[in-house]
Motif scaffolding. Structure first.
Motif, PDB file in Angstrom:
ATOM      1  N   ASN A   8       0.856  -1.182   0.000  1.00 42.86           N
ATOM      2  CA  ASN A   8       0.000   0.000   0.000  1.00 42.86           C
ATOM      3  C   ASN A   8       0.893   1.233   0.000  1.00 42.86           C
ATOM      4  O   ASN A   8       2.109   1.159   0.220  1.00 42.86           O
ATOM      5  CB  ASN A   8      -0.943   0.024   1.210  1.00 42.86           C
ATOM      6  CG  ASN A   8      -0.206   0.116   2.525  1.00 42.86           C
ATOM      7  OD1 ASN A   8       0.413  -0.841   2.955  1.00 42.86           O
ATOM      8  ND2 ASN A   8      -0.272   1.276   3.171  1.00 42.86           N
ATOM      9  N   GLU A  37     -10.445 -12.189   1.745  1.00 41.90           N
ATOM     10  CA  GLU A  37      -9.650 -12.925   0.754  1.00 41.90           C
ATOM     11  C   GLU A  37     -10.574 -13.826  -0.059  1.00 41.90           C
ATOM     12  O   GLU A  37     -11.437 -14.515   0.492  1.00 41.90           O
ATOM     13  CB  GLU A  37      -8.581 -13.776   1.443  1.00 41.90           C
ATOM     14  CG  GLU A  37      -7.739 -14.596   0.479  1.00 41.90           C
ATOM     15  CD  GLU A  37      -6.684 -15.424   1.193  1.00 41.90           C
ATOM     16  OE1 GLU A  37      -6.590 -16.639   0.897  1.00 41.90           O
ATOM     17  OE2 GLU A  37      -5.965 -14.868   2.055  1.00 41.90           O
ATOM     18  N   LEU A  85      -7.899  -8.014   0.253  1.00 44.32           N
ATOM     19  CA  LEU A  85      -7.997  -6.590   0.542  1.00 44.32           C
ATOM     20  C   LEU A  85      -8.041  -6.431   2.057  1.00 44.32           C
ATOM     21  O   LEU A  85      -8.871  -7.057   2.727  1.00 44.32           O
ATOM     22  CB  LEU A  85      -9.263  -5.991  -0.080  1.00 44.32           C
ATOM     23  CG  LEU A  85      -9.578  -4.531   0.314  1.00 44.32           C
ATOM     24  CD1 LEU A  85      -8.488  -3.586  -0.189  1.00 44.32           C
ATOM     25  CD2 LEU A  85     -10.944  -4.120  -0.214  1.00 44.32           C
ATOM     26  N   GLU A  86      -7.135  -5.604   2.599  1.00 46.76           N
ATOM     27  CA  GLU A  86      -7.111  -5.322   4.026  1.00 46.76           C
ATOM     28  C   GLU A  86      -7.372  -3.837   4.251  1.00 46.76           C
ATOM     29  O   GLU A  86      -6.961  -2.996   3.452  1.00 46.76           O
ATOM     30  CB  GLU A  86      -5.758  -5.694   4.635  1.00 46.76           C
ATOM     31  CG  GLU A  86      -5.474  -7.184   4.629  1.00 46.76           C
ATOM     32  CD  GLU A  86      -4.115  -7.497   5.242  1.00 46.76           C
ATOM     33  OE1 GLU A  86      -4.069  -8.032   6.366  1.00 46.76           O
ATOM     34  OE2 GLU A  86      -3.096  -7.197   4.582  1.00 46.76           O
ATOM     35  N   LEU A  89      -5.623   1.214   3.208  1.00 47.66           N
ATOM     36  CA  LEU A  89      -5.999  -0.010   2.509  1.00 47.66           C
ATOM     37  C   LEU A  89      -4.754  -0.695   1.975  1.00 47.66           C
ATOM     38  O   LEU A  89      -3.750  -0.036   1.656  1.00 47.66           O
ATOM     39  CB  LEU A  89      -6.948   0.302   1.345  1.00 47.66           C
ATOM     40  CG  LEU A  89      -8.231   1.050   1.677  1.00 47.66           C
ATOM     41  CD1 LEU A  89      -9.038   1.274   0.405  1.00 47.66           C
ATOM     42  CD2 LEU A  89      -9.055   0.302   2.713  1.00 47.66           C
ATOM     43  N   ARG A  90      -4.813  -2.034   1.889  1.00 45.07           N
ATOM     44  CA  ARG A  90      -3.689  -2.796   1.357  1.00 45.07           C
ATOM     45  C   ARG A  90      -4.220  -3.881   0.430  1.00 45.07           C
ATOM     46  O   ARG A  90      -5.204  -4.560   0.745  1.00 45.07           O
ATOM     47  CB  ARG A  90      -2.880  -3.427   2.483  1.00 45.07           C
ATOM     48  CG  ARG A  90      -1.720  -4.306   2.002  1.00 45.07           C
ATOM     49  CD  ARG A  90      -0.838  -4.743   3.145  1.00 45.07           C
ATOM     50  NE  ARG A  90      -0.326  -3.569   3.823  1.00 45.07           N
ATOM     51  CZ  ARG A  90      -0.020  -3.529   5.125  1.00 45.07           C
ATOM     52  NH1 ARG A  90      -0.205  -4.605   5.868  1.00 45.07           N
ATOM     53  NH2 ARG A  90       0.440  -2.429   5.661  1.00 45.07           N
ATOM     54  N   LEU A  91      -3.560  -4.057  -0.702  1.00 43.02           N
ATOM     55  CA  LEU A  91      -3.896  -5.102  -1.665  1.00 43.02           C
ATOM     56  C   LEU A  91      -2.834  -6.190  -1.612  1.00 43.02           C
ATOM     57  O   LEU A  91      -1.639  -5.903  -1.454  1.00 43.02           O
ATOM     58  CB  LEU A  91      -3.978  -4.517  -3.075  1.00 43.02           C
ATOM     59  CG  LEU A  91      -4.996  -3.392  -3.281  1.00 43.02           C
ATOM     60  CD1 LEU A  91      -4.860  -2.827  -4.695  1.00 43.02           C
ATOM     61  CD2 LEU A  91      -6.410  -3.897  -3.027  1.00 43.02           C
ATOM     62  N   ARG A 108     -10.169  -7.832   6.887  1.00 45.36           N
ATOM     63  CA  ARG A 108      -9.473  -8.472   5.767  1.00 45.36           C
ATOM     64  C   ARG A 108     -10.445  -9.399   5.045  1.00 45.36           C
ATOM     65  O   ARG A 108     -11.186 -10.155   5.688  1.00 45.36           O
ATOM     66  CB  ARG A 108      -8.270  -9.275   6.270  1.00 45.36           C
ATOM     67  CG  ARG A 108      -7.438  -9.928   5.173  1.00 45.36           C
ATOM     68  CD  ARG A 108      -6.273 -10.710   5.781  1.00 45.36           C
ATOM     69  NE  ARG A 108      -5.359 -11.177   4.759  1.00 45.36           N
ATOM     70  CZ  ARG A 108      -5.508 -12.286   4.055  1.00 45.36           C
ATOM     71  NH1 ARG A 108      -6.565 -13.056   4.275  1.00 45.36           N
ATOM     72  NH2 ARG A 108      -4.631 -12.631   3.134  1.00 45.36           N
TER      73      ARG A 108
END
Length: 814
Positions: free
Chosen positions: A164, A758, A772-773, A806-808, A756
């Motif tokens: 991210n 998945e 996606l977190e 957000l984190r991918l 999270r």
């Protein structure tokens, strides 16, 4: 999902508590090398990769373990591989211990951190024991046990990455104060390969991680950060049906911001660390007969701040940067430890109806450290913006410190009746340590008894009561031998006359006045009668099963420390200070309903330079923790895994120094609280890890069609602090005095919600997953710090929670 949490023991130990006739003596695969206690243990295994985290242990424990508090809001990885400080059940962060596999991997310096970076991708489970610890565990603080992943029976490879940056983070809330930290970027890549080398005889697991992170702190526009490379191998050999050999190796290199960088004019200073670890374990567990286990290992950590003798010192503000000596003691160095352990469990199945399960063992640890100072030669100290002192630090000499500990333990788990189980144990320890070239040895010998019980009230095993008593002894840290050690000689604090008012120390030394304190004096020493600090613990609780899948527990915990270690100044007496009283509004700063006369101490210049610091057990060195804890959890099995914990507690004692930070308001910090009267004023109060009321909720759900959902929510009350009064006109230089005990005022509560999701797909026979977190999903921007100095801006917000991020990520398995 096979998960046991908070006092849910491995199957064998759990059945013995609830009245099952069997008492298993071998530790099952995937469990730490000690039994889970009746209470005070938190564990997560199978859902470990379904929960939102920064792929590190720190984030997972901070957000999900209801008994633990960390010194930062990680928000999914803002601090990367930089070690956090953890406290639980009233312990100091300096007492937190870590184990990897069968051996202790705690930094022997006393940093309260592991020598290594705990990489979640290489772990099968994480256990945290903070109450009713079994005799296999030494120390007085929580133990974080890292259970490494084992090779599988078929070959399996997993590749993954995530990241991210600033574009995936919100701008923050409406507060005028900046976030305490926000992302610049965060990238992580990892792999795990596992499988048999020889069927049923040998298996190998290899796990690797690369990580890079950047963050911006408060209003800074320049990012700081670091990177990490880690490689772990785990070889498991099965030479026969009753024996196993495990060989674990780990190599890591990491770079991150140097903790003492505030001392330099250019604060862009990093530190390079490298770490090597090798351990081997042999176990023999026949169907009948004595179970044996023998382990041995070596580990080495090298810590290298990237500074040179030509780097100029800067100016710090004591109230925002922390104590000068705490920053200066972040030395370069090498730490090594050798560990050996032998344990056995005799077969008592034919004795007393098989009601006894005896465990015994012996452990040897040899730790060695070499350290050399890297602090700049001159540093200016402000106190609330007021020039106070100039500090001088020598360079060149190297300290060599060594410590040896031998421990032996025995415990008996007794199934008294079909409903009553008892465990009694005793741990004996002897420790000896010293620094080379000086007479400052410490020798401690101790006995730590432990007793716990569990009584099932009904035949169905629905309701049970449990409790226990225990005594713990603190470990002997290498950093204690810095008192009177050679590298500290020549360190001193001087008066600072800032003639031009620029807040910078000018050379030549017209601005440098008389010596105020000889910090590094030949007269400094360690009390030859120094006692080993101890903790006494009492736990009582009740448990009830709600149907087949849910368990609720209510417990009370009381822990009391005594004989804390601290520094006193025997060279300066009370008569060397002039006491005066300053009018102060007290706790009710605005309303004025609590007026008081605050004592302030001005040092006689005739006493300057007579300092003689002694490491001893000062009067008043005691703490008290009292808490009520409610936990609710699901038992193993099913698609849903959930745990909820709520605690209400108070954690009181003397903080080591003035201030609210983790290196100030903690009983394990060697600060000025017992050495200087202004630092001792109102030093006893609520300690750093006291959050009064805490609620944490963690849950995962594995839905049909390969959808995995994880959620972690956390509420905790605000950090305790005391208003500070800056006294500018003291002979020894400006100092801050706490107007009342810490905890009578607090910062605002912290609230976070992380999630999270998945989704897995099958592509050409391989599992491919996208994730996606979201961290701080609600975008909460509560304050985490305030201006604590008396004045018009008192209680103004200075920092708020990190913004939503957000984190991918993705994962490929084959």
């Amino acid at each position: 999902m096979a998960v046991s949490l908070w006092a849910a023991a491995p199957a064998a130990a759990q059945s013995s508590c609830t009245g099952d006739a069997s008492v298993t003596t071998a530790t099952p695969p995937g469990q730490p090398p000690f039994p889970t206690p009746f209470y005070g243990s938190w564990r997560v295994d199978d859902p470990i990769r379904d929960l939102p985290s920064s792929a590190s242990v720190w984030s997972l424990i901070d957000t999900a373990d209801p008994f633990a508090i960390a010194d930062r809001l990680d928000n999914g990885g803002l601090w990367g591989a930089e070690p956090a400080r953890l406290g639980a059940h009233g312990s100091s962060w300096t007492e937190t211990r870590f184990r990897l596999g069968d051996l202790d991997v705690t930094d022997p310096a006393g940093a309260g951190a592991p020598l290594l970076y705990p990489d979640l991708e290489a772990l099968e489970a994480v256990d945290v024991v903070s109450a009713l610890a079994p005799v296999e565990l030494g120390g007085a603080g929580p133990t974080v046990a890292l259970v490494p992943r084992r090779p599988g029976t078929t070959w399996h490879v997993s590749l993954g990455a995530g990241g991210n940056g600033a574009a995936l983070q919100s701008a923050g809330g409406a507060s005028s104060a900046p976030p305490i930290a926000r992302y610049g970027s965060w990238v992580n890549g990892h792999f795990v390969a596992s499988g048999p080398l020889v069927k049923d005889r040998a298996g190998l697991l290899v796990a690797g991680t690369l990580m890079r992170w950047r963050r911006l702190e408060r209003s800074d526009s320049t990012a700081v950060g670091g990177d990490l490379g880690s490689l772990l191998t785990h070889l498991v050999l099965t030479p026969g049906p009753a024996s196993e050999v495990r060989v674990l190796g780990l190599v890591q290199a990491r770079r991150y911001p140097y903790s003492g960088r505030a001392l330099y004019a250019n604060r862009d200073v990093d530190e390079n660390d490298t770490f090597w670890h090798l351990q081997g374990t042999w176990t023999r567990h026949p169907a009948r007969g004595t179970v044996w286990s023998a382990s041995g290992g070596y580990q080495r950590g090298v810590y290298e701040p990237l500074v040179s003798g030509s780097d100029a010192g800067g100016t710090i503000d004591r109230l925002t940067d922390g104590p000068v000596l705490a920053l200066a003691l972040a030395d370069a160095g090498v730490r090594e430890r050798w560990d050996a352990r032998v344990a056995f469990t005799p077969d008592l199945s034919r004795v007393a109806g098989g009601r006894h399960a005896l465990r015994a063992g012996i452990e040897l640890t040899v730790a060695r450290g070499r350290a050399w100072p890297v602090a700049p030669s001159l540093v200016g100290e402000l106190v609330g913006g007021v020039p106070a002192r100039v500090w001088s630090f020598p360079r060149g000499s190297v300290s060599s410190r060594r410590e040896t500990t031998v421990a032996a333990y025995v415990a008996d788990h007794v199934r008294v009746t079909s409903r009553l189980a008892l465990e009694a144990g005793l741990r004996l320890e002897t420790s000896r340590g010293s620094a080379a070239g000086v007479s400052n040895a410490i020798r401690w010998s101790s006995a730590s008894p432990r007793l716990s019980a569990r009584w099932t009230l009904d035949r169905a095993g629905v309701t049970a009561v449990f409790g226990g008593l225990a005594v713990y002894r603190q470990a002997l840290p290498l950093d204690d031998f810095a008192v009177g050690d050679l590298p500290s000689l020549g360190s001193a604090a001087y008066q600072w006359h800032d003639l031009n008012g620029d807040g910078l120390v000018q050379l030549p030394g017209r601005e440098i006045g008389a010596v105020v304190a000889n910090i590094g004096s030949l007269a400094n020493s360690i009390d030859p009668r120094l006692k080993q600090p101890s903790t006494r613990e009492a736990v009582v609780g009740i448990e009830r099963r709600l149907g087949e899948r849910f368990v609720v527990r209510l417990a009370g915990v009381d822990r009391r420390e005594r004989n804390l270690v601290g520094l006193v100044n025997d060279g300066v007496a009370a008569d060397d200070y002039t006491r005066r009283l300053v009018p102060d509004p007290g706790t009710d700063y605005v309303g004025g309903t609590t007026p008081q006369l605050l004592p302030v101490y001005d040092r006689d210049p005739a006493s300057f330079g007579r300092d003689r610091y002694v490491l001893t057990n000062p009067a008043g060195g005691a703490t008290r923790y009292q808490g009520v804890e409610l936990t609710f959890e699901t038992t193993p099995g099913g698609r849903l895994w959930m745990q909820v914990g709520a605690t209400a507690y108070r954690d009181e004692g003397p903080g080591g120094d003035v201030g609210f930070g983790v290196t100030e308001n903690d009983q394990g910090v060697l600060g000025a609280a017992f050495a200087a009267p202004n630092a001792g004023t109102n030093a006893t109060g609520r300690l750093f890890f006291d959050r009064a009321y805490v609620i944490k909720w963690a849950a995962t759900y594995r839905a049909p069609r390969d959808v995995r959902v994880g959620v972690v929510a956390r509420y905790q009350d605000g950090q305790p602090f005391a208003r500070l009064v800056v006294v500018p006109d003291l002979a020894q230089g400006a100092e801050a005095v706490q107007a009342y005990p810490r905890g009578e005022t607090r910062f605002t509560y912290t609230l976070t919600l992380d999630a999270r999701v998945e989704k897995g797909f099958e592509v050409a026979g391989r599992r491919v997953a996208a994730a996606l977190e979201a961290f701080n999903l609600l975008g909460t921007a509560n304050e985490v710090e305030e201006d604590v100095v008396t004045g018009p801006s008192f209680r103004a917000q200075t920092a708020v929670q990190p913004p939503r991020a957000l984190r991918l990520g993705f994962r490929v398995e084959f």
